[in-house]
Design a protein around this motif. Structure first.
Motif, mmCIF file in Angstrom:
data_model
loop_
_atom_site.group_PDB
_atom_site.id
_atom_site.type_symbol
_atom_site.label_atom_id
_atom_site.label_comp_id
_atom_site.label_asym_id
_atom_site.label_seq_id
_atom_site.Cartn_x
_atom_site.Cartn_y
_atom_site.Cartn_z
ATOM 1 N N VAL A 126 0.197 12.304 -9.724
ATOM 2 C CA VAL A 126 0.752 11.054 -9.199
ATOM 3 C C VAL A 126 0.524 11.009 -7.694
ATOM 4 C CG1 VAL A 126 2.783 9.549 -9.122
ATOM 5 C CG2 VAL A 126 2.622 11.312 -10.890
ATOM 6 N N VAL A 127 0.276 9.813 -7.187
ATOM 7 C CA VAL A 127 0.224 9.607 -5.736
ATOM 8 C C VAL A 127 1.299 8.605 -5.366
ATOM 9 C CG1 VAL A 127 -1.126 8.755 -3.783
ATOM 10 C CG2 VAL A 127 -2.224 10.123 -5.543
ATOM 11 N N MET A 128 2.052 8.925 -4.316
ATOM 12 C CA MET A 128 3.120 8.050 -3.864
ATOM 13 C C MET A 128 3.016 7.889 -2.352
ATOM 14 S SD MET A 128 6.318 10.721 -3.877
ATOM 15 C CE MET A 128 7.270 9.662 -2.834
ATOM 16 N N GLY A 129 3.808 6.972 -1.797
ATOM 17 C CA GLY A 129 3.812 6.777 -0.351
ATOM 18 C C GLY A 129 3.690 5.325 0.040
ATOM 19 N N SER A 130 4.477 4.460 -0.591
ATOM 20 C CA SER A 130 4.472 3.032 -0.289
ATOM 21 C C SER A 130 3.078 2.435 -0.442
ATOM 22 C CB SER A 130 4.988 2.798 1.147
ATOM 23 O OG SER A 130 5.264 1.431 1.369
ATOM 24 N N LEU A 131 2.498 2.636 -1.627
ATOM 25 C CA LEU A 131 1.141 2.159 -1.909
ATOM 26 C C LEU A 131 1.182 0.733 -2.443
ATOM 27 C CD1 LEU A 131 -0.230 5.359 -3.640
ATOM 28 C CD2 LEU A 131 -0.918 4.483 -1.411
ATOM 29 N N PHE A 132 0.463 -0.148 -1.764
ATOM 30 C CA PHE A 132 0.379 -1.529 -2.212
ATOM 31 C C PHE A 132 -0.651 -1.647 -3.325
ATOM 32 C CE2 PHE A 132 1.668 -2.877 2.312
ATOM 33 C CZ PHE A 132 3.000 -2.668 2.008
ATOM 34 N N VAL A 133 -0.340 -2.494 -4.292
ATOM 35 C CA VAL A 133 -1.245 -2.726 -5.419
ATOM 36 C C VAL A 133 -2.262 -3.787 -5.006
ATOM 37 C CG1 VAL A 133 -1.439 -3.374 -7.837
ATOM 38 C CG2 VAL A 133 0.627 -2.200 -7.021
ATOM 39 N N THR A 134 -3.531 -3.395 -4.951
ATOM 40 C CA THR A 134 -4.596 -4.329 -4.604
ATOM 41 C C THR A 134 -5.665 -4.299 -5.694
ATOM 42 O OG1 THR A 134 -5.926 -2.707 -3.385
ATOM 43 C CG2 THR A 134 -4.196 -3.859 -2.155
ATOM 44 N N ALA A 135 -6.452 -5.368 -5.767
ATOM 45 C CA ALA A 135 -7.508 -5.449 -6.776
ATOM 46 C C ALA A 135 -8.528 -4.331 -6.590
ATOM 47 C CB ALA A 135 -8.188 -6.817 -6.689
ATOM 48 N N GLU A 136 -8.834 -4.005 -5.346
ATOM 49 C CA GLU A 136 -9.806 -2.950 -5.065
ATOM 50 C C GLU A 136 -9.313 -1.594 -5.553
ATOM 51 O OE1 GLU A 136 -12.502 -1.357 -1.298
ATOM 52 O OE2 GLU A 136 -10.694 -2.529 -0.926
ATOM 53 N N ARG A 137 -8.039 -1.308 -5.325
ATOM 54 C CA ARG A 137 -7.479 -0.039 -5.774
ATOM 55 C C ARG A 137 -7.359 0.017 -7.287
ATOM 56 N NH1 ARG A 137 -2.668 0.441 -1.157
ATOM 57 N NH2 ARG A 137 -4.028 1.198 0.530
ATOM 58 N N GLN A 138 -7.083 -1.125 -7.910
ATOM 59 C CA GLN A 138 -6.943 -1.154 -9.367
ATOM 60 C C GLN A 138 -8.260 -0.888 -10.079
ATOM 61 O OE1 GLN A 138 -4.927 -5.041 -9.582
ATOM 62 N NE2 GLN A 138 -3.219 -4.006 -10.620
ATOM 63 N N GLU A 139 -9.373 -1.068 -9.385
ATOM 64 C CA GLU A 139 -10.670 -0.764 -9.993
ATOM 65 C C GLU A 139 -10.849 0.729 -10.215
ATOM 66 O OE1 GLU A 139 -13.655 -2.401 -7.494
ATOM 67 O OE2 GLU A 139 -13.162 -4.495 -7.945
#
Length: 489
Positions: free
Chosen positions: A224-237
């Motif tokens: 798991v990775v944590m640290g106030s990560l925003f969900v973006t389309a680029e990251r979801q790829e």
């Protein structure tokens, strides 16, 4: 030594003086950023949003503490970060304020590998349960309204203590999302993961990474990775996300001149408070001591292993076999051409990924391999500088070749090579400051941990600087003891 320490103290006094301005930057919205220097964090959504604007100057930093110092020192006019990054206490202390908030809201969630849908579903189930029984709302009211500042217990949800560890990469040591007090982790996301830990009967194993934690997730080093990560389309790829647990606004922080002036105090009083806040509060000095031990461990074992490997390389360099000489030459050229940080990350994230080898062991191997190339060259150069006649004279006197080497050749080579070897050792010591990239809490990382909690750029860096200086001085003193006392003719 005394003069050097006085120099460090004078440097701290100079650095503590920040430029004063007459006015506070006025912002009513993101359109007013035009013409300003804006500090943002590397790899954040704010960098992505603002990088396309050519009407402002975007300054990128690796940590919240560095961004704040850029704002306070006048290198930046505006700082953009999450609305919860700097609490009201920090804003009052450093004389900053939120000039405005961004219009867009960014959903925030925990990150997983795409092929680990079972873990994603488990996290979603836990969040849904917390939402239905009201625990989620209670957690938000505690962490996101600064109620945690008044509750010194920093209570949190129980977690499992036995079972297969749930490996977590934390990308930020920042309240109220995820932060360390001593050796314990607290924060909103920590509580969510502790609930997941209980649900799965897997104890948490949390390590602090920088942005390289994404590589650790991809190769399976962490779950798991944590640290106030925003969900973006680029990251979801590339990655999977749990359901968002909250949505944050961006906040644009500027200097509040009135608050800054009201909070000014004398240098010595401020220095005393800063020392207490950085070293005494929450026993933060323990970060320094544990980081020092880690730095010493990596440095000493890497020097020992690298010195032995260097003997082998030296033997290859002086070998009569051409293929051994060629191997040594290629190895030395490769090590001379690759940055040690790149070598370290290749070994950790590629070569030894999934091997179970600890980050400290990987760091020792990486620095030893790099050190061996330099040490081998030093050995070969020092031995080559001894006239062949010295060996012939020893043999003529009845010594064996081994006796001739250790009693005649080696002491002379040692005297020639020791100053170079000394410099190589100091370079390795200073080079270990990069091991934080693979989640090792060394001396430099300890300073970063303190700065991420206090946002004080000076005292942690000054303490770390003094310690590195003393370690280098100690290395020089110890190696001088190995210098031959008598002149060998």
């Amino acid at each position: 030594m005394k003069k050097t320490l006085l120099l460090f103290a004078a440097l701290a006094a100079v650095l503590s003086c920040s430029p004063e301005g007459d006015t506070t930057v006025q912002l009513s919205g993101e359109a007013d950023l035009s013409g300003h220097r804006v500090a943002a964090q590397t790899g954040s959504c704010y960098e992505m949003d603002l990088s396309g604007r050519d009407d402002l100057t975007l300054l990128l930093f690796n940590s919240e503490a560095d961004m704040l110092q850029a704002l306070l020192s006048g290198h930046a006019d505006v700082l953009v970060q999450d609305e919860t990054t700097y609490d009201s206490e920090t804003c009052r202390k450093y004389g900053i304020k939120i000039a405005c908030k961004g219009e867009q809201q960014f959903p925030t969630a925990l990150m997983f590998r795409k092929d680990d849908q079972a873990l994603v579903q488990a996290m979603n189930t836990v969040q849904q349960t917390l939402q239905e029984d009201g625990t989620m709302q209670t957690l938000k009211e505690f962490w996101l309204t600064e109620a945690y500042l008044e509750d010194k217990t920093l209570r949190h949800i129980p977690a499992a203590t036995e079972g297969e560890p749930l490996r977590v990469a934390c990308l930020t040591n920042l309240a109220p999302i995820s932060f360390m007090v001593g050796s314990e982790w607290y924060g909103l996301e920590i509580d969510l993961l502790r609930a997941l830990s209980t649900y799965l009967h897997r104890p948490l194993e949390i390590k602090l990474y920088n942005i390289s934690g994404l590589m650790a997730l991809k190769n399976g080093t962490v779950d798991v990775v944590m640290g106030s990560l925003f969900v973006t389309a680029e990251r979801q790829e590339q990655f999977a996300f749990s359901e968002p647990y909250h949505s944050f606004h961006s906040a644009y922080y500027v200097i509040d001149r009135e608050a800054a002036g009201a909070s000014s105090e004398g240098f010595w009083k401020g220095l005393a408070k800063s020392l207490r806040r950085n070293l005494v509060d929450e026993q933060r000095w323990k970060y320094i001591t544990s980081g020092l031990l880690e730095t010493l461990k990596i440095s000493l074992f890497a020097i020992l292993l690298g010195s032995l490997l260097g003997v082998g390389l030296c033997a290859m360099t002086r070998s009569k076999r051409k293929w051994l000489r060629n191997f040594a030459a290629v190895y030395n050229s490769f090590m001379a051409g690759i940055p040690i940080l790149v070598l370290l990350m290749i070994l950790f994230y590629v070569v030894f990924a999934g091997s179970g080898l600890s980050p400290s062991a990987v760091a020792i191997v990486a620095f030893a391999l790099d050190f061996a190339a330099g040490a081998g060259d030093i050995y070969a150069t020092s031995l080559g500088a001894i006239p062949r006649g010295q060996t012939e004279a020893g043999l003529a006197l009845g010594f064996t070749r081994l006796q001739t080497f250790f009693h005649i050749v080696f002491p002379q080579a040692l005297k020639r090579g020791l100053p170079l070897f000394q410099g190589q050792c100091i370079s390795l010591l200073k080079g270990t400051s990069i091991v934080g990239y693979i989640a090792i809490q060394d001396l430099t990382r300890a300073g970063d941990l303190i700065r991420s909690r206090t946002f004080d750029p000076f005292i942690p860096l000054l303490v770390i600087t003094v310690i590195y200086f003393l370690l280098a001085w100690l290395i020089i003193a110890l190696l001088k003891l190995a210098m031959p006392k008598k002149q060998v003719l």
